[in-house]
Design an enzyme around this catalytic site. Structure first.
Site, PDB file in Angstrom:
ATOM      1  N   GLY A  71      34.968  26.736  43.710  1.00 54.13           N
ATOM      2  CA  GLY A  71      34.308  26.121  44.863  1.00 54.13           C
ATOM      3  C   GLY A  71      32.793  26.201  44.747  1.00 54.13           C
ATOM      4  N   THR A  72      32.309  27.309  44.240  1.00 56.08           N
ATOM      5  CA  THR A  72      30.857  27.488  44.105  1.00 56.08           C
ATOM      6  C   THR A  72      30.270  26.426  43.182  1.00 56.08           C
ATOM      7  OG1 THR A  72      31.129  29.868  44.450  1.00 56.08           O
ATOM      8  CG2 THR A  72      29.071  29.150  43.411  1.00 56.08           C
ATOM      9  N   ASN A 150      34.598  30.176  56.740  1.00 54.02           N
ATOM     10  CA  ASN A 150      35.418  31.204  56.099  1.00 54.02           C
ATOM     11  C   ASN A 150      35.537  32.480  56.934  1.00 54.02           C
ATOM     12  OD1 ASN A 150      32.638  30.843  55.078  1.00 54.02           O
ATOM     13  ND2 ASN A 150      32.931  32.859  54.195  1.00 54.02           N
ATOM     14  N   GLN A 178      37.820  26.152  52.720  1.00 50.00           N
ATOM     15  CA  GLN A 178      38.745  26.856  53.613  1.00 50.00           C
ATOM     16  C   GLN A 178      39.672  25.911  54.375  1.00 50.00           C
ATOM     17  OE1 GLN A 178      39.375  29.980  53.695  1.00 50.00           O
ATOM     18  NE2 GLN A 178      37.612  30.837  52.610  1.00 50.00           N
ATOM     19  N   SER A 198      38.513  24.812  46.439  1.00 49.45           N
ATOM     20  CA  SER A 198      38.724  25.889  45.468  1.00 49.45           C
ATOM     21  C   SER A 198      40.212  26.210  45.390  1.00 49.45           C
ATOM     22  CB  SER A 198      37.954  27.120  45.927  1.00 49.45           C
ATOM     23  OG  SER A 198      38.285  28.221  45.116  1.00 49.45           O
ATOM     24  N   GLY A 199      40.733  26.321  44.158  1.00 48.19           N
ATOM     25  CA  GLY A 199      42.169  26.537  43.968  1.00 48.19           C
ATOM     26  C   GLY A 199      42.692  27.827  44.585  1.00 48.19           C
ATOM     27  N   HIS A 200      41.904  28.915  44.449  1.00 52.07           N
ATOM     28  CA  HIS A 200      42.481  30.220  44.824  1.00 52.07           C
ATOM     29  C   HIS A 200      42.591  30.424  46.327  1.00 52.07           C
ATOM     30  CE1 HIS A 200      38.800  32.817  45.720  1.00 52.07           C
ATOM     31  NE2 HIS A 200      38.222  31.762  45.189  1.00 52.07           N
ATOM     32  N   THR A 236      35.811  21.885  27.931  1.00 55.95           N
ATOM     33  CA  THR A 236      37.255  21.678  27.720  1.00 55.95           C
ATOM     34  C   THR A 236      38.018  22.064  28.985  1.00 55.95           C
ATOM     35  OG1 THR A 236      36.978  22.091  25.375  1.00 55.95           O
ATOM     36  CG2 THR A 236      39.220  22.326  26.252  1.00 55.95           C
ATOM     37  N   CYS A 324      27.432  45.472  53.071  1.00 59.94           N
ATOM     38  CA  CYS A 324      26.500  46.551  52.765  1.00 59.94           C
ATOM     39  C   CYS A 324      25.304  45.988  51.999  1.00 59.94           C
ATOM     40  CB  CYS A 324      27.220  47.606  51.938  1.00 59.94           C
ATOM     41  SG  CYS A 324      26.302  49.122  51.876  1.00 59.94           S
TER      42      CYS A 324
END
Ligand code: PLP
Length: 393
Positions: A71-72, A150, A178, A198-200, A236, A324
């Site tokens: 996605g980035t 998100n 998202q 994004s796939g994940h 590739t 943090c």
């Protein structure tokens, strides 16, 4: 101990059918899809099918889909292409609650002479479209607004926003990382020029994404190299992951209804019960215009990180709304943009569900959370001070 995974906006488990679809491309079908021989060529054929599967989820044309690494990359490629194809324009409009893939990129572009307008959101995380209208200028190259947030799940009216940008001749990109697979997206019904996925986040593996580029939109590649993706993204092809993403999109289409009924029901139950059982807790973000799987709840006077640690001891995975930074816990830029009070922002937890969550898991979390918060509040000087000042009033 069983894991109860309620952190699906961070990443999702790869669906069994997705993994099955991918395995042959690691083993016997390892050819390069660009090769002249049929051993590689047969893989190219499967990539064509995967492209059609992704396009079908989005109501897009297969040639409008460019496979990327995440996605980035898709977000970066979209913004950089908009700027490269409109070199005379130096203004970008985005929002204060974008993912770092847009936020940090824009911060860098600001140091290179671009003017960035970050539209504010209200206390519910919603955008005022009139504000967008006011900020569109002849110098604006692109507007980039996320479809679903998100952290809070809040949905932006990106289809209307795209229309407004177009009326002023400005390109429109949306980060749909998202929202894809959670709410219906049909690119035939809008004028959005570019869209990232994004796939994940939808049960495909990590390291694969797509950028949708509407037919006729000028595009300048981000990765220059071979002629893959019709010269729009060199490198590739990540064949197994592309096949996996195709399968995941097909499954997402089938599971869309479940996402908006069963997943939503479990999310609502979790939210309602936690608010009922835990005093001084509240939902961050609009509860109507929201992704069906997400709830962001603040528990006043406790630290999100401490809550996560105790949840972790019980096998429950979620995320907190603070990060943090230089040794101190800072509320996220999203909660800050919404003006969530300090004592609330620090104790915010994002629960994000998927179709794999069960009623039993949700009941377990509902049962365990009150004691976790009570235990931490017992140790919190802020909570104790707040309680004694309430009692003396
Ligand atoms: N955009 C949004 C809204 C996200 O939530 C994420 C990941 O958390 C990304 C972009 C980046 O996606 P990736 O991890 O594939 O680079």
């Amino acid at each position: 101990m069983n894991t109860i995974y309620l952190d699906n906006n961070a990443t999702t488990q790869v669906a069994e059918d997705v993994l099955e679809a991918m395995l042959p491309y690691f083993r016997e079908l390892y050819g390069n899809p660009s090769s002249m021989h049929s051993f590689g060529g047969q893989v190219g054929q499967k990539i064509r099918i995967a492209r059609e599967q992704v396009a079908a989820l989005l109501g897009a044309l297969p040639e409008e889909i460019i496979f990327t690494s995440c996605g980035t990359e898709s977000d970066n490629a979209a913004i950089r292409s908009a700027l490269a194809t409109r070199p005379d324009k130096k203004h970008i409009i985005t929002s204060r609650v974008e993912h770092p893939a847009i936020h940090a990129l824009c911060a860098q572009l600001a140091t290179q002479g671009y003017r960035i307008t970050e539209l504010p959101v209200d206390k519910n995380g919603l955008l005022d479209l009139e504000n967008l209208e006011k900020n569109l200028t002849p110098d604006t190259a692109v507007v980039s607004l996320m479809w679903g947030n998100n952290e809070t799940g809040v949905i932006f009216p990106v289809e209307k926003a795209a229309q407004m940008a177009h009326e002023k001749g400005v390109l429109f990109h949306t980060d749909a990382v998202q929202s894809a697979g959670k709410i219906p997206i049909n690119m035939k019904n809008n004028v959005i020029d570019m869209l990232s996925i994004s796939g994940h986040k939808l049960h495909a593996p990590k390291g694969i994404g797509i950028l949708y580029v509407r037919r006729g939109t000028r595009f300048s590649p981000f990765l220059i190299g071979g002629h893959q993706e019709k010269g729009r993204r060199g490198g590739t092809e990540n064949t197994p992951s592309i096949i996996g993403l195709g399968k995941a999109c097909e499954l997402a289409d089938k599971n869309m209804q479940k996402e908006n009924t069963e997943v939503k029901r479990l999310r609502d139950k979790l939210e309602k019960e936690l608010l009922k059982r835990i005093p001084q807790s509240r939902v961050n973000g609009d509860t109507v215009n929201r992704l069906p799987n997400t709830t962001n709840i603040s528990f006043e006077y406790v630290e999100g990180e401490a809550i996560l640690l105790l949840m972790n001891e019980l096998g429950i995975c979620a995320s907190s709304g603070s990060a943090c930074t230089s040794g101190s816990l800072q509320p996220s830029h999203v909660l800050r943009a919404m003006g969530v009070p300090f004592t609330m922002a620090h104790g915010s937890i994002r629960f994000s569900l998927s179709i794999y969550n069960t009623e039993k898991e949700i009941d377990f979390v509902i049962d365990k959370m009150p004691a976790i918060i009570e235990r931490l509040r017992g140790m919190s000087p802020y909570w104790n001070t707040a309680q004694s000042s309430c009692a003396s009033k």
